[in-house]
Design an enzyme around this catalytic site. Structure first.
Site, PDB file in Angstrom:
ATOM      1  N   LYS A  38      31.089  14.624  -7.436  1.00 14.16           N
ATOM      2  CA  LYS A  38      29.899  14.021  -6.803  1.00 14.16           C
ATOM      3  C   LYS A  38      28.821  15.104  -6.828  1.00 14.16           C
ATOM      4  O   LYS A  38      28.822  16.023  -6.030  1.00 14.16           O
ATOM      5  CB  LYS A  38      30.227  13.615  -5.362  1.00 14.16           C
ATOM      6  CG  LYS A  38      29.373  12.482  -4.812  1.00 14.16           C
ATOM      7  CD  LYS A  38      27.889  12.747  -4.770  1.00 14.16           C
ATOM      8  CE  LYS A  38      27.473  13.607  -3.596  1.00 14.16           C
ATOM      9  NZ  LYS A  38      25.991  13.892  -3.597  1.00 14.16           N
ATOM     10  N   GLY A  70      28.093  24.193  -1.219  1.00 20.21           N
ATOM     11  CA  GLY A  70      26.924  23.648  -0.544  1.00 20.21           C
ATOM     12  C   GLY A  70      26.696  24.387   0.753  1.00 20.21           C
ATOM     13  O   GLY A  70      27.116  25.535   0.904  1.00 20.21           O
ATOM     14  N   GLY A 130      29.956  22.055   4.673  1.00 22.30           N
ATOM     15  CA  GLY A 130      31.282  22.613   4.361  1.00 22.30           C
ATOM     16  C   GLY A 130      32.206  22.555   5.561  1.00 22.30           C
ATOM     17  O   GLY A 130      33.400  22.252   5.428  1.00 22.30           O
ATOM     18  N   GLU A 178      32.599  27.083  -1.061  1.00 21.15           N
ATOM     19  CA  GLU A 178      31.622  28.128  -1.389  1.00 21.15           C
ATOM     20  C   GLU A 178      30.342  27.759  -0.668  1.00 21.15           C
ATOM     21  O   GLU A 178      29.691  26.777  -1.019  1.00 21.15           O
ATOM     22  CB  GLU A 178      31.380  28.179  -2.905  1.00 21.15           C
ATOM     23  CG  GLU A 178      32.572  28.639  -3.703  1.00 21.15           C
ATOM     24  CD  GLU A 178      32.798  30.142  -3.621  1.00 21.15           C
ATOM     25  OE1 GLU A 178      31.831  30.894  -3.444  1.00 21.15           O
ATOM     26  OE2 GLU A 178      33.966  30.552  -3.706  1.00 21.15           O
ATOM     27  N   CYS A 224      22.720  30.900  -3.572  1.00 23.58           N
ATOM     28  CA  CYS A 224      23.523  31.237  -2.394  1.00 23.58           C
ATOM     29  C   CYS A 224      23.604  32.746  -2.215  1.00 23.58           C
ATOM     30  O   CYS A 224      23.749  33.233  -1.117  1.00 23.58           O
ATOM     31  CB  CYS A 224      24.916  30.648  -2.554  1.00 23.58           C
ATOM     32  SG  CYS A 224      25.680  31.081  -4.108  1.00 23.58           S
ATOM     33  N   GLU A 231      19.676  31.071   6.721  1.00 24.11           N
ATOM     34  CA  GLU A 231      19.446  30.956   5.278  1.00 24.11           C
ATOM     35  C   GLU A 231      18.193  30.123   5.017  1.00 24.11           C
ATOM     36  O   GLU A 231      18.087  28.993   5.485  1.00 24.11           O
ATOM     37  CB  GLU A 231      20.654  30.284   4.620  1.00 24.11           C
ATOM     38  CG  GLU A 231      20.542  30.222   3.122  1.00 24.11           C
ATOM     39  CD  GLU A 231      21.782  29.604   2.492  1.00 24.11           C
ATOM     40  OE1 GLU A 231      22.243  28.551   2.978  1.00 24.11           O
ATOM     41  OE2 GLU A 231      22.289  30.172   1.505  1.00 24.11           O
TER      42      GLU A 231
HETATM   43  P1  NDP Z   1      24.455  20.385   1.056  1.00 18.85           P
HETATM   44  O1  NDP Z   1      25.596  20.880   1.858  1.00 18.85           O
HETATM   45  O2  NDP Z   1      23.408  19.610   1.745  1.00 18.85           O
HETATM   46  O3  NDP Z   1      24.976  19.469  -0.135  1.00 18.85           O
HETATM   47  C1  NDP Z   1      25.926  19.884  -1.067  1.00 18.85           C
HETATM   48  C2  NDP Z   1      26.599  18.662  -1.640  1.00 18.85           C
HETATM   49  O4  NDP Z   1      27.325  18.005  -0.612  1.00 18.85           O
HETATM   50  C3  NDP Z   1      25.644  17.633  -2.200  1.00 18.85           C
HETATM   51  O5  NDP Z   1      26.234  17.002  -3.315  1.00 18.85           O
HETATM   52  C4  NDP Z   1      25.502  16.673  -1.053  1.00 18.85           C
HETATM   53  O6  NDP Z   1      25.049  15.411  -1.423  1.00 18.85           O
HETATM   54  C5  NDP Z   1      26.921  16.647  -0.546  1.00 18.85           C
HETATM   55  N1  NDP Z   1      27.078  16.187   0.831  1.00 18.85           N
HETATM   56  C6  NDP Z   1      26.172  16.197   1.833  1.00 18.85           C
HETATM   57  N2  NDP Z   1      26.723  15.678   2.965  1.00 18.85           N
HETATM   58  C7  NDP Z   1      27.996  15.348   2.661  1.00 18.85           C
HETATM   59  C8  NDP Z   1      29.083  14.788   3.397  1.00 18.85           C
HETATM   60  N3  NDP Z   1      28.979  14.460   4.692  1.00 18.85           N
HETATM   61  N4  NDP Z   1      30.256  14.600   2.780  1.00 18.85           N
HETATM   62  C9  NDP Z   1      30.412  14.944   1.494  1.00 18.85           C
HETATM   63  N5  NDP Z   1      29.429  15.454   0.730  1.00 18.85           N
HETATM   64  C10 NDP Z   1      28.233  15.670   1.310  1.00 18.85           C
HETATM   65  O7  NDP Z   1      23.852  21.654   0.316  1.00 18.85           O
HETATM   66  P2  NDP Z   1      22.606  21.680  -0.650  1.00 18.85           P
HETATM   67  O8  NDP Z   1      22.732  20.673  -1.724  1.00 18.85           O
HETATM   68  O9  NDP Z   1      21.388  21.667   0.204  1.00 18.85           O
HETATM   69  O10 NDP Z   1      22.789  23.100  -1.352  1.00 18.85           O
HETATM   70  C11 NDP Z   1      22.311  24.267  -0.799  1.00 18.85           C
HETATM   71  C12 NDP Z   1      23.417  25.026  -0.103  1.00 18.85           C
HETATM   72  O11 NDP Z   1      24.441  25.327  -1.018  1.00 18.85           O
HETATM   73  C13 NDP Z   1      22.929  26.358   0.428  1.00 18.85           C
HETATM   74  O12 NDP Z   1      23.372  26.546   1.747  1.00 18.85           O
HETATM   75  C14 NDP Z   1      23.597  27.375  -0.484  1.00 18.85           C
HETATM   76  O13 NDP Z   1      23.829  28.610   0.088  1.00 18.85           O
HETATM   77  C15 NDP Z   1      24.853  26.686  -0.861  1.00 18.85           C
HETATM   78  N6  NDP Z   1      25.329  27.212  -2.142  1.00 18.85           N
HETATM   79  C16 NDP Z   1      26.448  27.993  -2.132  1.00 18.85           C
HETATM   80  C17 NDP Z   1      26.904  28.575  -3.293  1.00 18.85           C
HETATM   81  C18 NDP Z   1      28.143  29.415  -3.285  1.00 18.85           C
HETATM   82  O14 NDP Z   1      28.752  29.588  -4.338  1.00 18.85           O
HETATM   83  N7  NDP Z   1      28.579  29.942  -2.154  1.00 18.85           N
HETATM   84  C19 NDP Z   1      26.215  28.381  -4.557  1.00 18.85           C
HETATM   85  C20 NDP Z   1      25.070  27.537  -4.468  1.00 18.85           C
HETATM   86  C21 NDP Z   1      24.652  26.975  -3.283  1.00 18.85           C
HETATM   87  P3  NDP Z   1      23.474  15.099  -1.261  1.00 18.85           P
HETATM   88  O15 NDP Z   1      22.758  16.056  -2.125  1.00 18.85           O
HETATM   89  O16 NDP Z   1      23.325  13.735  -1.723  1.00 18.85           O
HETATM   90  O17 NDP Z   1      23.181  15.287   0.205  1.00 18.85           O
END
Ligand code: NDP
Length: 495
Positions: free
Chosen positions: A178, A231, A236, A253, A287, A386
């Site tokens: 997803k 994310g 998470g 992550e 991230c 962040e």
């Molecule tokens: P989110 O947590 O908002 O979203 C990540 C993914 O999870 C998206 O596909 C999102 O869908 C989905 N999602 C959101 N809510 C749910 C839920 N309740 N159940 C299941 N899936 C869900 O993060 P962002 O997309 O805003 O990404 C930015 C974040 O990612 C930052 O905090 C960054 O630090 C982190 N990140 C971490 C990395 C690492 O390797 N540690 C690398 C890159 C980013 P939708 O977009 O439709 O909401």
């Protein structure tokens, strides 16, 4: 991929229309043009994808495929990614605003991830265990888990999906992805390429759509064996709780607020470049962004001057233009979030040395100037939380102990940078920093060979390297009694 079109889910080896009949628009953040509409997934779509993945997992064409042949398929997928590199790079650049030259760089290394796990596929094996009874053969095997759910963010969809997909397939699982609602296109294309490479239908599925509507049903699906998520820390945490309640594993992550530390014995010109790379590359939407910069008081002014001067000269513009250095934020809310954090910083007493303004980049897009904040400290939200944008907070320090304490005073622990010419200090500080990745005299380096793990609120589990195979397998211990004599006393534990 630049013309507007409609993208379907990818289920069972082919495009699939959404159960709801609904689609959502995805926009180019550099100029707000709608690029395509993608299927709006729901629980029924997720169910179809997980069922397909489960069928594929149990199908002898996949289940009984030799590990060597799994490696061949991964190698072929790496070749196809390489052959389609330019199309993938442009598509992702349009979707999330990443610089085309950054994407071309990512696409140069992306096939290596598939080649790395191709080479590893036939090296997944167990052990023979010398239990105390020599008539017993005890051995372990590492088995695939089943259907793996992969949920990925928008900032580097191809790379972050690959970090999950390649090892999951290498270990013999099947996958349902997803992607973020903001970046569906390249992940869908990757799934098509996987089928073209020879993976059986159902081995790689993609359900596009929103987190709550499609992500949550994936996490909650009873047939899911594992969830791998990249994310935000908040999402998470929710996902980890759902997975734990069903006793399935999760690899997470998450976010970061990484320190980038410049000692007085560092090459300050190089360190300034490292600071710029850490926070302004990819418009700070990584991230691992080095968003907290600590400079020894003896070099603080020089570092500040160099970083500020470079920040002022950064060329903002069209990500497709080879000379652009800073593209847009990936969508409007993200740009507004960055702007509101800088305003918050101002109200907390921070001084904006350069930047601090939203701009449309002359294109109508969601840009934000590279920003340097000073007069900041670890108590301010702008230093603790962040931002995920091009905003550096730069602070002076006096001693090694002090900076280690300040650097570790955060809920996060993803990465850290250290700039020093003192070898002993490099090792000493690397050992004391609470972060899963430490870069010394470099920043933002990554390899499929090098494992990475977030400490504290930055994650659970390992991605990349051989270690990550443990995340996608389970261990089985098999005992074979080779003694043909009578089975001994049934009331005594055997060893
Ligand atoms: P989110 O947590 O908002 O979203 C990540 C993914 O999870 C998206 O596909 C999102 O869908 C989905 N999602 C959101 N809510 C749910 C839920 N309740 N159940 C299941 N899936 C869900 O993060 P962002 O997309 O805003 O990404 C930015 C974040 O990612 C930052 O905090 C960054 O630090 C982190 N990140 C971490 C990395 C690492 O390797 N540690 C690398 C890159 C980013 P939708 O977009 O439709 O909401």
């Amino acid at each position: 991929m630049s013309e507007r079109k409609t993208l379907q889910h990818f289920i069972d080896g082919k495009p699939a229309e959404p159960d709801s009949g609904q689609y959502f628009a995805s926009t180019n953040p550099a100029n707000r043009e709608v690029l395509y509409e993608a299927a709006r997934g729901n629980a029924a779509d997720v169910d179809a994808a997980v069922r397909s993945a489960r069928r594929a997992f149990e199908d002898p064409r996949w289940r009984d495929l030799s590990q060597t042949k799994r490696g061949h398929l991964l190698r072929r997928l790496g070749d196809l990614v390489a052959e389609n590199a330019e199309e993938l790079a442009r598509s992702e650049s349009l979707d999330n605003g990443k610089l085309l030259r950054e994407m071309r760089g990512q696409l140069t290394t992306l096939p290596e991830y598939y080649y790395y796990y191709a080479g590893l596929a036939d090296k997944i094996n167990g052990d023979t265990i010398p239990t105390s009874d020599r008539r017993v053969l005890n051995y372990t095997t590492r088995e695939p888990l089943g259907v793996v759910g992969a949920i990925t963010p928008w900032n580097s969809p191809l790379t972050l999906t690959t970090s999950k997909l390649a090892p999951a397939l290498c270990a013999g699982n099947t996958v349902v992805i997803k992607p973020s609602e903001y970046t569906s296109a390249t992940v869908l294309r990757l799934a098509e390429l996987a089928i073209e490479a020879g993976f059986p239908p159902g081995a790689v599925n993609v359900v596009t759509g929103f987190g709550v509507e499609a992500g949550q049903p994936l996490v909650d699906h009873p047939a899911l064996a594992k969830i791998s998520f990249t994310g935000s820390t908040a999402t998470g945490s929710r996902i980890a709780s759902s997975a734990a309640g069903r006793f399935i594993g999760s690899t997470l992550e998450l976010g970061g607020k990484s320190p980038n530390i410049v000692f007085d014995d560092a090459d300050v010109a190089n360190a300034a470049t490292g600071v710029v790379a850490g926070i302004f590359a990819a418009a700070g939407q990584t991230c691992i962004a080095g968003s907290r910069v600590f400079a020894h008081r003896a070099v603080y002014d020089e570092l500040l001057e160099r970083v500020t001067e470079r920040a002022r000269s950064i060329r903002i513009g069209d990500p497709l233009d080879e000379t652009t250095e800073l593209g847009p934020l990936a969508f409007e809310d993200q740009r507004d979030k960055v702007a509101s954090y800088v305003d918050l910083g101002r109200s907390e007493g921070a001084r904006v040395l350069t930047g601090g303004q939203a701009t449309d980049g002359g294109l109508g897009g969601y840009f934000y100037e590279p920003t340097v904040l000073v007069d900041v400290n670890n108590d301010m939200r702008v230093v603790r939380e962040e931002i995920f944008g091009p905003v550096a907070a730069i602070m002076p320090f006096d001693t090694e102990d002090e900076v280690i304490r300040l650097a570790n005073d955060t809920e996060y622990g993803l990465a850290a940078g250290v700039w020093t010419s003192n070898l002993a200090r490099a090792h000493r500080v690397a050992g004391r920093l609470e972060a899963g990745t430490i870069w010394v005299n470099t920043y933002r380096a990554m390899s499929p060979m090098s494992p990475r793990q977030g400490f504290k609120s930055s994650g659970v589990g390992v991605e990349h390297g051989t270690e990550t195979i443990r995340e996608y397998t389970r261990l089985k211990s098999v005992w074979i009694n080779t003694d043909e004599g009578p089975v001994p006393d049934p009331f005594v534990l055997r060893s």
